[in-house]
Design a protein around this motif. Structure first.
Motif, short mmCIF file in Angstrom:
data_model
loop_
_atom_site.label_atom_id
_atom_site.label_comp_id
_atom_site.label_asym_id
_atom_site.label_seq_id
_atom_site.Cartn_x
_atom_site.Cartn_y
_atom_site.Cartn_z
N GLU A 1 1.97 6.40 8.49
CA GLU A 1 1.89 6.91 7.12
C GLU A 1 1.18 8.27 7.11
OE1 GLU A 1 3.52 5.55 4.80
OE2 GLU A 1 2.73 6.42 2.96
N VAL B 1 1.81 2.17 -3.38
CA VAL B 1 0.72 2.83 -4.12
C VAL B 1 0.64 4.28 -3.67
CG1 VAL B 1 -1.78 2.94 -4.38
CG2 VAL B 1 -0.64 0.74 -4.45
N ILE B 2 0.65 4.49 -2.35
CA ILE B 2 0.49 5.85 -1.82
C ILE B 2 1.65 6.74 -2.25
CG2 ILE B 2 0.44 7.17 0.34
CD1 ILE B 2 -1.06 4.68 1.54
N GLU C 1 -2.24 0.28 -9.98
CA GLU C 1 -2.50 0.71 -8.60
C GLU C 1 -3.67 -0.02 -7.98
OE1 GLU C 1 -0.96 5.30 -8.22
OE2 GLU C 1 -3.11 4.90 -8.31
N VAL D 1 -3.86 -2.28 -4.56
CA VAL D 1 -4.66 -2.02 -3.36
C VAL D 1 -5.31 -3.31 -2.90
CG1 VAL D 1 -6.71 -0.84 -2.48
CG2 VAL D 1 -5.10 0.38 -3.94
N ASP E 1 3.52 6.10 -4.90
CA ASP E 1 3.74 5.94 -6.34
C ASP E 1 5.16 5.49 -6.63
OD1 ASP E 1 3.36 8.03 -9.32
OD2 ASP E 1 2.92 5.92 -8.95
N HIS F 1 0.82 -1.21 0.00
CA HIS F 1 0.00 0.00 0.00
C HIS F 1 0.85 1.26 0.00
CE1 HIS F 1 -4.24 -1.54 1.33
NE2 HIS F 1 -3.86 -2.01 0.17
#
Lengths: 463, 339
Positions: free
Chosen positions: B166, B106-107, B125, B129, B109, B103
Motif C-alpha cells: 500500500e 478507508v485509505i 471511517e 479502522v 475512501d 483498511h
C-alpha cells in the motif's frame, strides 16, 4: 486524616461478608507518603483473591475494586461525601503547571501532584532524591537509571525495524519514536526481566529475547496510539500534533498498520510460540478495549465494572503480558510468571486511573495533550463515576456521553466538587499496594526495589 | 461456473473437474468458522466485522489454499485429507485479506466493493479502522494458535507485504522503466504475496520437501500476479455493475496500472498525466481513451498469460492428482474471468 475509611464500629456487619482479609501491614518506609491515607486502623478491604492469570484475571477488574465500590456506596448506610472540613489539606499543584486551577476547599486536587518534576526519560534524579530521602542509596535506586543501559538504544532499534524508503512515510513512522515519550512500559519490562532472571539464577543479564519483548511492546503500544488518535480524532499527544493531524487520517491508518506489522515480524522472529501467543493476546485486548470504550452501560453498577474491564484491556493488558512474557523467558517457574503478570496488571490499572485523574487535575500544557479530553470524548472515567454517586444528576449526562453543549463543563465542575478524584486516587493506591505485594515475593534485588519504586512514581506523576 | 465447463469441452469429465467443486467441502463452513473467530458482543460491531464474510465474495484465495494443501499432501504420501492446521491457514489468509481490504477502503475512501457499500461508507471511517484492526487481531490469534513458528513467520511476512504494498501504491516513480518494475513489485506485495505465502505455508504443513515448498510458492506468486493484472485490465474493459465496484477506479485513485504503462509507450503525452496522478480535471477520461485506443489491454493480458503458464509449469512438477489439475484449471479461470 483519611476521609473515607470507616472505623470498625461504624462499619455495618456483613456488608462485605465472607473472607474479608486484613491488609498486610503497610510498608513503614517513609518512601511512601501515601500510606498516611491508606493505613487507617480498622479499615478492611477484601483483597482480590487472584485466580488464574490471562484474560480471566481481568474479569471485571478485580473483586477488590468492585468490593470497594460497593462498600463505599452501598455497605455504608446513608453515606454521602464526607463533610468538607474532614478532607485532608491538599496542596495545589507545583510550579510546573502554568495556570493551575484554584484549589477550592475540599477540591480534589491530588495530594500527590505537588511534585513538579517532570517524569521524562532524561530528567530522573529529582523525583528520586525526594522519594528516597531516608533510604540508603545503594538499596533504593532510580528505576530509570537501572534500566537506562538496556533502553539506551531502544528507539534506535525500533527505527531499524521500521525501514521504509519513502521519506514521508519514514517520518510518520518514526514520529513517536523520538525518545521523548515516557518509556514507561519498556522500563517496566526490562526491570522485570532482570528481577526474574535474578530470582531464577542470580543472573543480571537481560536476554536478547527479553529486550525484544520490550521493543515489541513499545511498538504495539505506539501502533495502537496512532489508530486510537484516528478513531478519537485527537489532535495532540506528547506535547505535539498527532500523526493524523499532520499527515491526514488515511496515512495515519497506514502508519499504524505498518508499525504493527513490524512488531508482528519481530515477534515471529523470537520463535517462541508461548511468547507469541501471550503478546498476540495483547493486540486483541487493545482492540477489544477500544470497542468497550465505544460502548456504554446503562446500569450504574455495570458501568464501573465496564470501566475497569476497559482499563485492563486498553492499558494494563500490555504491561501485564509483557511482564509475563519476559518472566517466561527468564524463569521456568509458573508462580513467577503469575507474579510478573499480577504486578504488571495492577501497575497498569493504577497507571490508567491516575491518568484519568490527571485529566481533571492537570492543565493541557503540562500534560502534553488536551485536558478534559475524556469528557469531550464522551467517556465516563473513575472520577466521574464516583462523582455520579454524589450527584445523581450526572447520570443523564453520562448516558448521552456529554454530548449536549455545556455538559463537559458541568460534569467537570461536579467532579471537582465531589471526592471523585480522591476516590480514584485511593483506588490507584490500592492497586499499587497489590503490585508491591506481588513483586515482593521475588528474591530481593535492586531491580525488585526499583519496580516497587515505580509504583510510587505511578501515583506521584503529574503528566 | 457454467462457462468454465464449456472451456473444457474436449477433456474427459473425470480428469478435469471444477476447482470450486473440489474444494467446496473444505470451504463449506469457512465463513461460519471465520465468524466464530470474530466473537464480539456489540451488535453493531458484529455486523461490521461479519460484513464481508457473508460468503458472497469469490473465495478465490481460500480455494487455492485448500487445493494446494491437498495437492501437496497427495504428492507427499497420497493422502487427500486436509489437515486442521492447513484449513486454519485458509481461514487466516482470508481474514488477513479482508482486514487489509477494510483498511484499504478507508485509505482510498472507496464507497463500494463486492456490489455493496464499503464498511467505511456505512459505519464511518473510524469504526472501519477499528473493524480492520479487530479482524487482523483475530487472524493473528488464530495464527499463534497453530503453534508452528515457521508458519507464523511466513504468514506474518504477508501482513508486512500488504502494508508495504500500500505504501508503494502511494508513491510513484519518475523514470518510465522504473515504473513498470515498481508496478510489478507493488502487485506482488499487495496481491501475490498472500497467495504465494499461504500456498507455501500449507505445503510446509503437508510435506517436508523444500522443493515442494518452492513449487507451491512459485505457483501462488505467478497466479497472484496474473490475477492482479487481469483485475487491472477489467478496470478498463468491464462496466461498474458487472464488476461490483466502480470502473476506472484505478485511474481515479491516480494509479498507473499495466494497461496505462503499456499505452504510455505508444502515447508519450500520457507521461505528464501519470506524473500528476491524473489529478487534473479530464485526465481520467483522456487516459481511459488513450488506453482503449492502444494495445495496453492486450499487452497486459498477454503478460498475465505468461504468468499463468509459469504457474502451470511449476505446479506440473507435483504428482498428478485431481487437485493438481484443478489448480491448472484455476489459472485459466484467472485469465477468463470477467469480474
Amino acid at each position: 486524616m483519611a476521609p473515607f475509611p470507616l472505623s470498625r464500629a461504624q462499619r455495618p456487619e456483613g456488608a462485605a461478608g465472607g473472607k474479608a482479609k486484613q491488609l498486610p501491614p503497610a510498608r513503614t518506609s517513609s518512601r511512601q507518603p501515601c500510606e498516611r491515607v491508606a493505613a487507617a486502623p480498622g479499615f478492611r478491604v477484601r483483597v482480590a483473591a487472584v485466580a488464574e492469570g490471562g484474560a480471566g484475571a481481568a474479569r471485571l477488574g478485580d473483586t477488590m475494586a468492585l468490593r470497594w465500590w460497593w462498600w463505599r456506596w452501598c455497605g455504608a448506610p446513608s453515606r454521602r461525601a464526607p463533610a468538607l472540613g474532614s478532607l485532608p489539606r491538599l496542596r495545589p499543584p507545583g510550579p510546573g503547571c502554568r495556570s493551575p486551577p484554584p484549589p477550592a476547599p475540599g477540591a480534589a486536587v491530588c495530594h500527590f501532584t505537588q511534585r513538579s518534576s517532570t517524569f521524562s526519560f532524561p530528567k530522573i534524579c529529582n523525583i528520586f532524591w525526594r522519594c528516597s530521602k531516608t533510604a540508603s542509596d545503594e538499596k533504593y535506586q532510580d528505576p530509570f537509571q537501572l534500566g537506562r543501559k538496556d533502553l539506551k538504544n531502544l528507539y534506535e532499534d525500533i527505527k531499524k525495524e521500521l525501514l521504509v524508503s519513502t521519506v514521508e512515510l519514514k517520518e510518520m513512522c518514526d514520529y513517536y519514536f523520538d525518545g521523548k515519550g515516557k518509556a514507561f512500559r519498556p522500563m517496566i519490562v526490562v526491570l522485570m526481566a532482570r528481577a526474574c532472571n535474578i530470582h531464577h539464577n542470580n543472573s543480571r543479564e537481560v536476554q536478547a529475547s527479553q529486550r525484544s519483548v520490550a521493543i515489541i511492546a513499545e511498538m504495539i503500544h505506539t501502533a495502537s496510539l496512532v489508530h486510537d488518535d484516528v478513531i478519537d480524532d485527537a489532535n495532540s499527544r506528547r506535547g505535539k500534533m498527532t500523526v493524523n493531524q499532520i499527515w491526514g487520517e488515511r496515512k495515519a491508518v497506514l502508519a499504524g498498520d505498518f508499525i504493527l506489522s513490524a512488531a508482528s515480524l519481530a515477534l515471529a522472529r523470537i520463535g517462541n510460540t508461548t511468547i507469541i501467543s501471550v503478546l498476540t493476546q495483547v493486540i486483541e485486548d487493545l482492540v477489544r478495549g477500544e470497542f468497550l470504550q465505544l460502548g456504554s452501560k446503562e446500569n450504574e453498577n455495570e458501568r464501573f465494572a465496564h470501566y475497569l474491564e476497559k482499563t485492563f484491556k486498553k492499558t494494563a493488558s500490555l504491561i501485564a503480558n509483557s511482564c509475563k512474557a519476559v518472566s517466561i523467558l527468564g524463569c521456568p517457574d509458573p508462580k513467577v510468571h503469575e507474579i510478573a503478570y499480577q504486578y504488571g496488571k495492577n501497575v497498569g490499572i493504577a497507571f490508567q486511573l491516575i491518568d484519568d485523574v490527571l485529566d481533571f487535575t492537570s492543565c493541557a500544557d503540562h500534560l502534553g495533550k488536551p485536558a478534559a479530553a475524556d469528557l469531550k470524548l464522551g467517556l465516563a472515567t473513575g472520577p466521574v463515576l464516583f462523582a455520579c454517586r454524589q450527584f445523581p444528576e450526572m447520570n443523564a449526562m453520562i448516558m448521552r456521553r456529554f454530548s449536549k453543549p455545556g455538559d463537559v463543563e458541568r460534569a467537570r465542575k461536579y467532579v471537582l466538587q465531589s471526592d471523585g478524584v480522591q476516590q480514584t486516587t485511593y483506588l490507584a493506591q490500592r492497586y499499587c499496594h497489590e503490585a508491591t505485594r506481588e513483586i515482593s515475593k521475588l528474591r530481593p534485588s535492586p531491580e525488585r526495589e526499583a519496580l516497587i519504586q515505580l509504583t510510587e512514581m505511578v501515583l506521584m506523576r503529574d503528566k | 461456473m457454467s462457462h468454465l465447463c464449456s472451456c473444457s469441452k474436449t477433456a474427459s469429465d473425470e480428469k478435469y473437474q471444477d476447482p470450486f467443486q473440489l474444494g467446496r467441502k473444505d470451504l463449506k463452513n469457512l465463513y461460519e468458522d471465520i465468524k466464530k473467530e470474530l466473537l464480539v458482543s456489540t451488535v453493531e460491531l458484529k455486523e461490521m466485522c461479519d460484513y464481508y464474510f457473508d460468503g458472497k465474495g469469490k473465495a478465490f484465495r481460500p480455494m487455492i489454499v485448500v487445493l494446494m494443501a491437498r495437492a501437496c499432501n497427495i504428492h507427499h504420501n497420497n493422502s487427500r485429507e486436509v489437515q486442521a492446521s492447513q484449513r486454519s491457514v485458509a481461514i487466516i489468509a482470508e481474514m488477513i485479506h479482508t482486514a487489509s481490504l477494510v483498511h484499504d477502503d478507508v485509505i482510498d475512501d472507496a464507497n463500494s466493493r463486492r456490489g455493496k457499500m464499503t464498511v467505511n461508507q456505512i459505519w464511518g471511517e473510524r469504526k472501519a479502522v477499528l473493524a480492520g484492526d479487530f479482524i487482523l487481531s483475530a487472524a493473528s490469534l488464530a495464527l499463534a494458535r497453530i503453534g508452528n513458528t515457521t508458519i507464523i513467520s511466513v504468514l506474518t511476512q504477508v501482513i508486512e507485504d500488504l502494508v508495504r504494498g500500500e505504501f508503494l501504491q502511494l508513491g510513484s516513480k519518475e523514470n518510465e522503466n522504473e515504473r513498470f518494475a515498481h508496478y510489478l513489485e507493488k502487485t506482488f506485495k499487495k496481491t501475490a504475496s498472500l497467495i504465494a505465502n499461504s500456498c507455501k505455508a500449507v505445503s510446509i504443513l503437508g510435506c517436508p520437501d523444500p522443493k515442494v515448498h518452492e513449487i507451491a510458492y512459485q505457483y501462488g506468486k505467478n497466479v497472484g500476479i496474473a490475477f492482479q493484472l487481469i483485475d487491472d485490465v477489467l478496470d478498463f474493459t468491464s462496466c461498474a455493475d458487472h464488476l461490483g465496484k466502480p470502473a476506472a477506479a484505478d485511474l481515479k485513485l491516480g494509479l498507473a496500472t499495466g494497461p496505462v504503462l503499456f499505452a504510455c509507450r505508444q502515447f508519450p503525452e500520457m507521461n505528464a498525466m501519470i506524473m500528476r496522478r491524473f489529478s487534473k480535471p479530464g485526465d481520467v477520461e483522456r487516459a481511459r481513451k488513450y488506453v482503449l485506443q492502444s494495445d495496453g489491454v492486450q499487452q497486459t493480458t498477454y503478460l498475465a498469460q505468461r504468468y499463468c503458464h509459469e504457474a502451470t509449469r511449476e505446479i506440473s512438477k507435483l504428482r498428478p492428482s485431481p487437485e493438481r489439475e484443478a489448480l491448472i484449471q484455476l489459472t485459466e479461470m484467472v485469465l477468463m474471468r470477467d469480474k
